[in-house]
Design a protein around this motif. Structure first.
Motif, PDB file in Angstrom:
ATOM      1  N   THR A  45       0.829  -1.198   0.000  1.00  0.00           N
ATOM      2  CA  THR A  45       0.000   0.000   0.000  1.00  0.00           C
ATOM      3  C   THR A  45       0.866   1.251   0.000  1.00  0.00           C
ATOM      4  OG1 THR A  45      -1.820  -1.059   1.175  1.00  0.00           O
ATOM      5  CG2 THR A  45      -1.666   1.311   1.358  1.00  0.00           C
ATOM      6  N   THR A 132      -3.450   0.339  -3.230  1.00  0.00           N
ATOM      7  CA  THR A 132      -3.073  -0.983  -2.731  1.00  0.00           C
ATOM      8  C   THR A 132      -2.930  -1.904  -3.928  1.00  0.00           C
ATOM      9  OG1 THR A 132      -4.176  -0.663  -0.622  1.00  0.00           O
ATOM     10  CG2 THR A 132      -3.733  -2.923  -1.267  1.00  0.00           C
TER      11      THR A 132
ATOM     12  N   THR B  45     -12.448  -3.591  -1.740  1.00  0.00           N
ATOM     13  CA  THR B  45     -12.150  -2.666  -0.641  1.00  0.00           C
ATOM     14  C   THR B  45     -13.404  -2.348   0.158  1.00  0.00           C
ATOM     15  OG1 THR B  45     -10.325  -1.620  -1.827  1.00  0.00           O
ATOM     16  CG2 THR B  45     -11.389  -0.323  -0.128  1.00  0.00           C
ATOM     17  N   ALA B  87      -4.853  -6.233   3.134  1.00  0.00           N
ATOM     18  CA  ALA B  87      -4.158  -4.962   3.335  1.00  0.00           C
ATOM     19  C   ALA B  87      -5.033  -4.090   4.225  1.00  0.00           C
ATOM     20  CB  ALA B  87      -3.895  -4.277   1.997  1.00  0.00           C
ATOM     21  N   HIS B  89      -5.621  -0.526   6.187  1.00  0.00           N
ATOM     22  CA  HIS B  89      -5.264   0.867   6.418  1.00  0.00           C
ATOM     23  C   HIS B  89      -5.882   1.226   7.761  1.00  0.00           C
ATOM     24  CE1 HIS B  89      -5.138   1.657   1.776  1.00  0.00           C
ATOM     25  NE2 HIS B  89      -4.725   0.462   2.103  1.00  0.00           N
TER      26      HIS B  89
END
Lengths: 327, 327
Positions: A45, A132, B45, B87, B89
């Motif tokens: 990312t 990402t 996402t 991933a 964040h």
């Protein structure tokens, strides 16, 4: 811009799918041709304000940098890229042409490594631009992945380019006004335009038995620290500071050795090799890649990371990596 | 919490790698065993405030939902999962135990589908909690991926559960105070706890020649619209509204047909099949999954999306999907 228009534009940009991609952008998922070889997969990312700044480079270059950084992890495993997937988190305020330029940068960098962009995701939100990327690769026939755990006492430690140059570039961008002084430009370019070292590692693997490999994103001491931990060994460093660092470091008031050892986003490959690299090989590398192959030290049975001082003494170094913190 | 402590905790949580994962969390990339079969890859996402709210469900459930939604795309291709990559964040303000709970939710949902979490990335930033998951699957021997482009005139259109239920759940969460009235709880659960329909599509593919498949995230009209566009066909809908919708819709002041057709995050699979499904198969589905298989209409040569009215007339519907906007 509307999401489906954006995706349609990306689909046109990427063109029809090609091997190993059988189905690309536009369905629930992508389809890749099967591969008998072991696959290597990495996700990385890049977030605006944390990993990059849009005022430092054009949108296209932001995308290219993210793709190279992600692909670099495949190179560090000794894998060859098969396909790249891009998830974009777009601030509501981004201009459509900047969003498309980011994507064009991703696709062009992937293209440089013959790696098609096969899919992804796009979402608008209240937050910074974040990319990402997931890269899928495969190991060449007969090769086992180059792991962090592969270092053995007696191995030499090498880097595919001068470690710490990107740190000098980052410090330049953070401290100095534009235009950037000529002496600092190579460092700035190094920070903004990293390259995944696929050709370098293939070239080396053809001549040398590779031990451990890692790509330098935390800096020499930090990333070598990861190798030492996973391999359960120590290392003694005796790096020579590149002469070009001296002028740059004087301009910025930096310690050249601290630049070499400390956090730096170089994306060069650090590797260990059992036998000393011949001078002939070092020369061939230099001729082919127009860059020095750096010998920085050797792996020891004795744990810990040690720096050989000019007088001959040894000083212990604390591996220092950039760490995300939260909570 | 520090990044490397967090990754170490995740590594302990996931345990040693198991097939097809050869190298999991802790190196530059993961290594998966090779597969001769075509691979299916999807990236999705989920962003706090856009796709979920943390006040609506515990952190663990947020993670599980994101994993199910991502895996749902593999199910919609007729693929079986091989590995998941996460991933994260993380807002700087998130509590470490919430971040770990998100990860535990991702891993437990993946586990439900025998899909190991093989790697990922973690970054702290000033922004909302965002999860970008990439799932890799493979097609069973002899199967071609179920694409959006696979619908043919005359095909029946089916859904693996009642379309629009998640919309009622979302409206409930947005409008009503806690505790949620009993009549609305199944809808809320449907919205908060979607499930990837791997077993359902395998069950169906064993008895029926499947045409197009898509998972419902934009709602019946929106997602069927994608199928019609890719298949270059039209459709006539004649859906019967589930009786349970009536009471729920009265409580919320919603139109049941609008719920059925409009945007809804159901993650049920919409599929087309050439031959009429036998009553016996419909019953077997009901017994096995304790849920109705919904026949909602048929594919037509005539383009456009049409709704058969109770009086017998036809009304054109505009496919409406949720679209991210920016710029």
């Amino acid at each position: 811009m509307r999401e489906f228009d954006f995706i349609a534009a990306i689909r046109r940009m990427l063109g029809p799918p090609r091997r190993p991609v059988l189905v690309g952008v536009g369905d629930d998922a992508a389809v890749l041709a099967g591969s008998r070889r072991a696959e290597v997969v990495t996700t990385d990312t890049q977030i605006e304000g944390i990993h990059f700044r849009r005022e430092w480079q054009p949108a296209r270059s932001v995308g290219a940098r993210a793709a190279e950084i992600t692909l670099s992890d495949l190179a560090a495993m000794g894998a060859r890229p098969r396909a790249l997937f891009a998830a974009l988190h777009l601030p509501f305020s981004i201009r459509a042409r900047d969003a498309l330029a980011v994507m064009r940068g991703i696709a062009s960098a992937a293209e440089r490594h013959a790696c098609p962009v096969a899919g992804g995701n796009v979402a608008g939100y209240h937050g910074p631009l974040a990319l990402t990327l997931t890269a899928i690769g495969e190991l060449p026939a007969g090769r086992k992945a180059f792991l962090r755990s592969g270092a053995r006492p007696g191995d030499g430690i090498f880097v595919t380019g001068p470690p710490g140059l990107a740190r000098i570039g980052l410090e330049t961008l953070q401290r100095t006004r534009r235009p950037v002084p000529r002496a600092l430009r190579p460092a700035v370019r190094k920070y903004l335009e990293p390259r995944a070292r696929f050709e370098e590692i293939e070239f080396l693997a053809a001549s040398v038995r590779i031990g451990a490999v890692i790509d330098l994103s935390d800096g020499l001491a930090g990333d070598l620290g990861h190798v030492l931990e996973e391999s359960e060994v120590g290392a003694e460093l005796e790096p020579s500071v590149p002469s070009s660092y001296r002028e740059a470091c004087v301009l910025l008031g930096l310690d050249p050795m601290a630049c070499m050892l400390g956090p730096s986003d170089d994306y060069e490959l650090l590797f260990t090799a059992a036998k000393p690299l011949t001078e002939k090989l070092m020369q061939a590398f230099r001729r082919r890649f127009r860059r020095e192959l750096w010998r920085v030290g050797r792996i020891t049975k004795k744990r810990g990371l040690w720096l050989r001082l000019p007088g001959g003494g040894l000083r212990v170094i604390e591996p220092r990596s950039y760490e995300h913190r939260f909570g």
